[in-house]
Design an enzyme around this catalytic site. Structure first.
Site, PDB file in Angstrom:
ATOM      1  N   GLY A  14      75.810  31.885 -10.110  1.00  0.00           N
ATOM      2  CA  GLY A  14      75.808  32.771 -11.264  1.00  0.00           C
ATOM      3  C   GLY A  14      74.450  33.300 -11.674  1.00  0.00           C
ATOM      4  O   GLY A  14      74.278  33.739 -12.811  1.00  0.00           O
ATOM      5  N   HIS A 106      75.941  44.188  -2.661  1.00  0.00           N
ATOM      6  CA  HIS A 106      75.917  43.607  -1.309  1.00  0.00           C
ATOM      7  C   HIS A 106      74.468  43.408  -0.889  1.00  0.00           C
ATOM      8  O   HIS A 106      73.641  44.295  -1.099  1.00  0.00           O
ATOM      9  CB  HIS A 106      76.641  44.539  -0.331  1.00  0.00           C
ATOM     10  CG  HIS A 106      76.788  43.939   1.024  1.00  0.00           C
ATOM     11  ND1 HIS A 106      77.721  42.962   1.303  1.00  0.00           N
ATOM     12  CD2 HIS A 106      76.099  44.146   2.172  1.00  0.00           C
ATOM     13  CE1 HIS A 106      77.601  42.611   2.569  1.00  0.00           C
ATOM     14  NE2 HIS A 106      76.624  43.308   3.118  1.00  0.00           N
TER      15      HIS A 106
END
Length: 191
Positions: A14, A106
């Site tokens: 996270g 990405h």
């Protein structure tokens, strides 16, 4: 002005979730409604507790074999859904329900090094093995196929012949932290 609602999806530690939360924490015009994770032991849950953001775990059944997650998303009606290190492919009923409202980051310059299994260190190792002179990040819309949605933003970094896969990962993370929140902001407010 209506407050913009963001929902984040994450599968791991996270760090991008925390970076995004910190970017928007003093803003009154943006709220992170919740963070959804597919791992009950994901470190992102601890971060959410510390950041006082609602976190919800769901399993594969709730995600792709039923409408549970889809219905929850529809009830929250987010302005943007952000995949921040989320590893599962988004089911078509969700991508169809939220066209151009789901984005992903990405860790490579798509279309290179995208597709199923290309995430995290898998990407950085492939970049290193192919002796690429540069790499970077791609922020893109999510569609029914891995890493094939329209590109919103790319940022590059050079690779030294001395760089290890960990060095490459570090450079890419810096780009993620710098650009991801800004691009989210730009999308939300059509800058």
């Amino acid at each position: 002005m209506k407050t913009k609602q963001i929902i984040l999806f994450a599968s791991g530690s996270g760090s991008n979730v925390e970076n995004i939360a910190n970017y928007f924490k003093l803003r009154k015009d943006v709220t992170i409604s919740c963070v959804l994770t597919n791992k009950s032991d994901a470190k992102v849950i601890e971060r959410c507790n510390r950041l006082e953001i609602n976190a919800l775990y769901f399993n594969r059944q709730a995600f792709s074999k039923s409408d549970f997650v889809l219905q929850m998303l529809q009830s929250l009606n987010p302005d943007l859904i952000v995949l921040a290190g989320f590893l599962w492919k988004i089911p078509e009923p969700i991508t169809n329900a939220f066209p151009n409202k789901i984005i992903n980051i990405h860790p490579a310059l798509l279309p290179k090094y995208g597709g199923k299994g290309m995430y995290g260190m898998n990407v950085h190792n492939a970049v290193l093995e192919n002796k690429e002179p540069e790499t970077g990040i791609t922020i893109h819309y999510v569609n029914a196929h891995y890493d094939e949605g329209s590109i919103i933003h790319q940022a590059k970094t050079s690779i030294s012949p001395k760089d290890s896969a960990d060095d490459i990962a570090s450079k890419v993370h810096q780009l993620e932290y710098e650009y991801f929140p800004k691009v989210i902001d730009d999308i939300l407010f059509k800058k």
